[in-house]
Design an enzyme around this catalytic site. Structure first.
Site, mmCIF file in Angstrom:
data_model
loop_
_atom_site.group_PDB
_atom_site.id
_atom_site.type_symbol
_atom_site.label_atom_id
_atom_site.label_comp_id
_atom_site.label_asym_id
_atom_site.label_seq_id
_atom_site.Cartn_x
_atom_site.Cartn_y
_atom_site.Cartn_z
ATOM 1 N N TRP A 1 0.813 -1.233 0.000
ATOM 2 C CA TRP A 1 0.000 0.000 0.000
ATOM 3 C C TRP A 1 0.842 1.277 0.000
ATOM 4 C CZ3 TRP A 1 -0.860 -3.726 4.017
ATOM 5 C CH2 TRP A 1 -1.921 -4.604 3.794
ATOM 6 N N HIS A 2 2.031 1.212 -0.584
ATOM 7 C CA HIS A 2 2.876 2.407 -0.630
ATOM 8 C C HIS A 2 2.835 3.065 -2.004
ATOM 9 C CE1 HIS A 2 5.459 0.639 2.903
ATOM 10 N NE2 HIS A 2 4.217 0.925 3.246
ATOM 11 N N TYR A 3 1.746 2.874 -2.733
ATOM 12 C CA TYR A 3 1.636 3.430 -4.094
ATOM 13 C C TYR A 3 1.727 4.957 -4.043
ATOM 14 C CZ TYR A 3 -3.139 3.756 -2.383
ATOM 15 O OH TYR A 3 -4.229 4.038 -1.596
#
Ligand SMILES: Cc1cc2nc3c(=O)[nH]c(=O)nc-3n(C[C@H](O)[C@H](O)[C@H](O)COP(=O)(O)OP(=O)(O)OC[C@H]3O[C@@H](n4cnc5c(N)ncnc54)[C@H](O)[C@@H]3O)c2cc1C
Ligand SMILES: *[C@@H]1O[C@H](CO)[C@@H](O)[C@H](O)[C@H]1NC(C)=O
Ligand SMILES: *[C@@H]1O[C@H](CO)[C@@H](O)[C@H](O)[C@H]1NC(C)=O
Ligand SMILES: *[C@@H]1O[C@H](CO)[C@@H](O)[C@H](O)[C@H]1NC(C)=O
Ligand SMILES: *[C@@H]1O[C@H](CO)[C@@H](O)[C@H](O)[C@H]1NC(C)=O
Ligand SMILES: *[C@@H]1O[C@H](CO)[C@@H](O)[C@H](O)[C@H]1NC(C)=O
Ligand SMILES: *[C@@H]1O[C@H](CO)[C@@H](O)[C@H](O)[C@H]1NC(C)=O
Ligand SMILES: *[C@@H]1O[C@H](CO)[C@@H](O)[C@H](O)[C@H]1NC(C)=O
Length: 573
Positions: free
Chosen positions: A507-509
């Site tokens: 979830w580090h987009y």
């Protein structure tokens, strides 16, 4: 004594404007958008009350009037947010009122974005770790103000995690595997093994970017909840460049409101809607690739083909290691920072993320969309439902153990974002192109090899079964559907294939409004006036091992810079 007396009024000033109850603060400046006037005026309008938007708005309100518009509700008093043990509940709640909105990239990887005041910091795994000095230099930031801004954030939201046996074994295993030196507990990003910070306090209570609003001047800040911004308004008449001067937002009943900037040369609109929301809203407002906007009948303010380009998501791959001895429940605490661009992190124990009494795998649960037993393109609704069913039928003993994961730095591979329709509440289409760059794939393979060394270390021996070699761990699907092996003949022979087939998100987009392309070095949107973007959409690479510390820092940092520009300007006039 004198210094205590001097500090006292400051403290009163700081904490005036809300009262703290068991449910958290009740900010006097926080309102439902249904109560907003049809038209209102402010010096700054911040779109998105997320991880960057909250510290930014709090800071700006110290010297100007600010409207903060957040499409979600308040995190306070929501049991799905406020405690570590509830991790995953918001992520598995697919209703429209959930603080998390699921999206699936065109790659097939199931992902999530925040929809709540405090943004990602309300639904994330809590790990808190700064960016490296090299990252700060490359971003062109003022290192002194960066340090001050991190400390401003840390005073309110960052804590030292309690270290128990399993996490300690991972740390010692990393050291044995050569990820040295031991940097102890630190927020700094240093090569070696460390214990990082967390936004969960000693009692497991979550502290979020919304808590940073306690720094606000309550007389100058207005926060509107369930305020979904549909469009940024521009003036073009008699001007060479369009200038942003207002926004249209809708409340929970669908009623339309408009907010405009006060007259004044330094007033601005700042977009902090996150890596999906910010490029999406720019496009919906007429800034983006002309052909794409035309196809959606959006009138063009500026043809800017780079909006929505350069989307990246750091691939995550994990190995489940069942344990003969009991393990604690932990989210990420220890991290190994290698020199080859791979970060090793870990989480252990059973979790009850579904909001029920059924056990699951926390950060790696199919209930929150993590599915690595089938390759991305095959992660259908049915496959997900099947995985949840299998997980629910497992013996409790199977949940004893932990996941050791690797995330690669960068990444170098990039994709793009495009509109699906004109509704800002719907997800745009996103493509990340995981592992299209060979360097990304090499980093993944080396990360997995390092995990093997950690598992086989002496320090980790109490938490592994000796007869399970890495190929066996990779190949355990048949024995227990928990494992991450796709049903695929090549896996045990090719780590490259394992990387591609079991890729998940951490979830580090980021990206979509990258600095130097869509925004300049001061985060101003190029080609128009009075508009900036300040959030994770501006990043080229994900900062540090995990981004939230730097996203919050950036909100504070830019707030201070924007205010000092304002002061400078008023001095000159
Ligand atoms: C499940 C999960 C686990 C994670 N774990 C970690 C971790 O352990 N450590 C770490 O450092 N990072 C972690 N991250 C990443 C980190 O939380 C994010 O990178 C960060 O929160 C992004 O901040 P942002 O300000 O760019 O966007 P966000 O925090 O998403 O803020 C954007 C805000 O804008 C609002 N918005 C969007 N569109 C509109 C609109 N049209 N109108 C009004 N409001 C709008 C959204 O509701 C949201 O609140 C995790 C993320 C997730 C999702
Ligand atoms: C919060 O404060 C407002 C007024 O400032 C009040 O109307 C509301 O009931 C309070 N909510 C809670 C949960 O205390
Ligand atoms: C606010 O403005 C005053 C002058 O008007 C200035 O002295 C002060 O430093 C400013 N505060 C911030 C946080 O920029
Ligand atoms: C919490 O999440 C669960 C699902 O995970 C959902 O059923 C429940 O309604 C949520 N509660 C709140 C207060 O949002
Ligand atoms: C910022 O902090 C880091 C770590 O504490 C330190 O190494 C660096 O010298 C500091 N930079 C400045 C400019 O103060
Ligand atoms: C755009 O407008 C044209 C003419 O009004 C209409 O035929 C078309 O369906 C519209 N396209 C979209 C994507 O809304
Ligand atoms: C992997 O699984 C296959 C089929 O289940 C089995 O034949 C093979 O021996 C396993 N390999 C290892 C290394 O466990
Ligand atoms: C297995 O690997 C071979 C050679 O690398 C490749 O040709 C084949 O397509 C792979 N099989 C699958 C199912 O991916």
């Amino acid at each position: 004594m004198l210094s205590i007396l001097l500090r006292f009024p400051v403290i009163i000033l700081l904490f005036h404007g809300f009262c703290w109850s068991e449910e958290g603060p009740n900010y006097s400046f926080m309102h439902q958008a249904t109560s907003a006037p049809r038209i209102s005026y402010y010096d700054y309008i911040v779109i998105g009350g997320g991880t960057a938007g909250c510290p930014l708005a709090a800071t700006l309100s110290q010297n100007a009037t600010v409207l903060l518009l957040e499409r979600g509700g308040s995190p306070y008093g929501n049991p799905n947010i406020t405690h570590l043990s509830a991790f995953g509940r918001a992520l598995s709640d697919l209703s429209h009122s959930s603080p998390s909105q699921r999206f699936i990239s065109e790659d097939g990887v199931i992902n999530a974005r925040a929809r709540v005041l405090g943004g990602g910091s309300c639904i994330n795994a809590g790990f808190y770790s700064r960016a490296s000095a090299d990252y700060v230099r490359a971003a062109g930031w003022d290192a002194r103000l960066v340090n001050e801004s991190y400390r401003w954030v840390e005073k309110v939201v960052a804590f030292q995690p309690p270290m128990q046996q399993w996490q300690s074994a991972v740390r010692d295993g990393l050291l044995e595997a050569g990820v040295e030196p031991n940097n102890g507990f630190t927020y700094e990003h240093l090569v070696g093994t460390k214990v990082g910070g967390t936004i969960f306090d000693g009692e497991g209570r979550r502290h979020t970017a919304a808590d940073l609003l306690k720094y606000a001047n309550p007389k100058r800040l207005t926060v509107m909840l369930h305020a979904s911004v549909h469009k940024i308004l521009f003036r073009t008449k008699g001007r060479k460049r369009a200038i942003a001067h207002g926004v249209v937002f809708r409340d929970s009943l669908g009623h339309k409101h408009k907010a405009y900037l006060n007259r004044g040369p330094k007033n601005e609109i700042i977009l902090s809607a996150g890596a999906l929301g910010s490029p999406q809203l720019l496009m919906l407002s007429g800034l983006g690739p002309a052909d794409h906007l035309k196809a959606h009948n959006i009138s063009i303010v500026l043809d800017q083909p780079l909006v929505g380009q350069g989307m990246s998501d750091n691939p995550m791959n994990a190995i489940f290691v069942p344990s003969p001895s009991p393990v604690e429940v932990s989210l990420i605490q220890v991290v190994g920072i290698t020199t080859f661009g791979s970060y090793i992190e870990a989480a252990s124990g059973e979790n009850f993320a579904g909001g029920t009494t059924q056990r699951d795998f926390g950060m790696f649960s199919p209930k929150i969309g993590q599915l690595s037993t089938v390759p991305p393109k095959q992660r259908t609704e049915e496959a997900l439902a099947q995985a949840i069913k299998s997980m629910e039928s497992l013996e409790p003993a199977v949940f004893r153990g932990g996941f050791i994961l690797e995330k690669i730095t960068g990444p170098i591979s990039t994709g793009h974002l495009a509109l699906r329709n004109k509704n800002p509440n719907d997800n745009p289409s996103v493509t990340f192109n995981y592992f299209t760059h060979p360097q990304d794939l090499r980093r993944c393979v080396r990360g997995l090899q390092l995990i093997e060394n950690v598992v086989e270390s002496r320090a980790f021996s109490p938490f592994r079964y000796d007869y399970l070699s890495l190929p066996a761990l990779l190949n355990m699907t048949a024995a227990a559907p928990v494992n991450l092996l796709p049903r695929h003949a090549n896996v045990s022979t090719s780590l490259e294939q394992f990387c591609r087939d079991t890729v998940m998100t951490i979830w580090h987009y980021h990206g979509g409004c990258r600095m130097g392309r869509v925004v300049d070095a001061e985060y101003r949107v190029r080609g128009v006036d009075a508009l900036r973007v300040v959030d994770g959409s501006t990043f080229h690479y994900s900062p540090g091992t995990n981004p939230q510390a730097t996203v919050m820092m950036l909100g504070r940092y830019m707030g201070v810079r924007i205010l000092s520009e304002r002061l400078e300007r008023s001095r000159r006039n």
